[in-house]
Design a protein around this motif. Sequence first.
Motif, short mmCIF file in Angstrom:
data_model
loop_
_atom_site.label_atom_id
_atom_site.label_comp_id
_atom_site.label_asym_id
_atom_site.label_seq_id
_atom_site.Cartn_x
_atom_site.Cartn_y
_atom_site.Cartn_z
N THR A 83 33.12 36.58 80.27
CA THR A 83 33.02 37.12 81.63
C THR A 83 34.06 37.80 81.73
O THR A 83 35.13 37.88 81.56
CB THR A 83 33.36 35.90 82.76
N LEU A 105 38.00 32.06 87.05
CA LEU A 105 37.04 32.46 86.30
C LEU A 105 36.32 31.18 85.54
O LEU A 105 35.15 31.35 84.89
CB LEU A 105 37.28 33.30 85.04
N TRP A 138 31.07 42.48 88.27
CA TRP A 138 32.13 41.95 88.11
C TRP A 138 32.97 41.32 89.32
O TRP A 138 33.08 41.92 90.32
CB TRP A 138 33.15 43.07 87.37
#
Length: 184
Positions: A83, A105, A138
């Motif tokens: 990611t 995350l 993002w």
Amino acid sequence: MRAPIGDFETAVPAPDRLDDLVAPVADAVRHWSGSVPAEQIVYVETDPRWADTAVFVEHYGRDLLERSANCVVVAGKRGGGTTLAACLVLSTTRADVNGVVRRHLGARKASFAPMDLATGETGMEYGGITPIGLPRDWPLLVDPAVVDLPYVLVGSGRRRGKLLVPGKAFAELPGAVVLEGLGG
């Protein structure tokens, strides 16, 4: 126009300087929405020869040291997946990549993304990456200290030129999450 912070010879509303911005940044300014008008985002010309922080603040204004933010691209890894995210912290601090970022995350490991990956995915020059114009999917992790400033100096997407942006505008960017403890 006079720059709201720093001592810059050229300060112009960013919508009037789209040709000086890389495509993703120009597109983000062109389609700007949010409580801060796009005209309050100011483009200032800077010389890449003075990019080093100590030299930069000596040339453009000592007040910029506490009013500058760095945008770094990080890669969080879990299993076989990666990611990508961006972190925006004051330049006097460091992003807590291995703690706060990794946990946010949900990654087993987080690290700064390699330069070629960061520039390839953002369409921006290394050393000029800015939160304005990042890929919309993002996560953009923003330290609250950045949001609290009236104006913040950030990259423009290129090594030449910077943007002066009201801090609260960063909290309204796509994917933005204001995250306590991000900058330490």
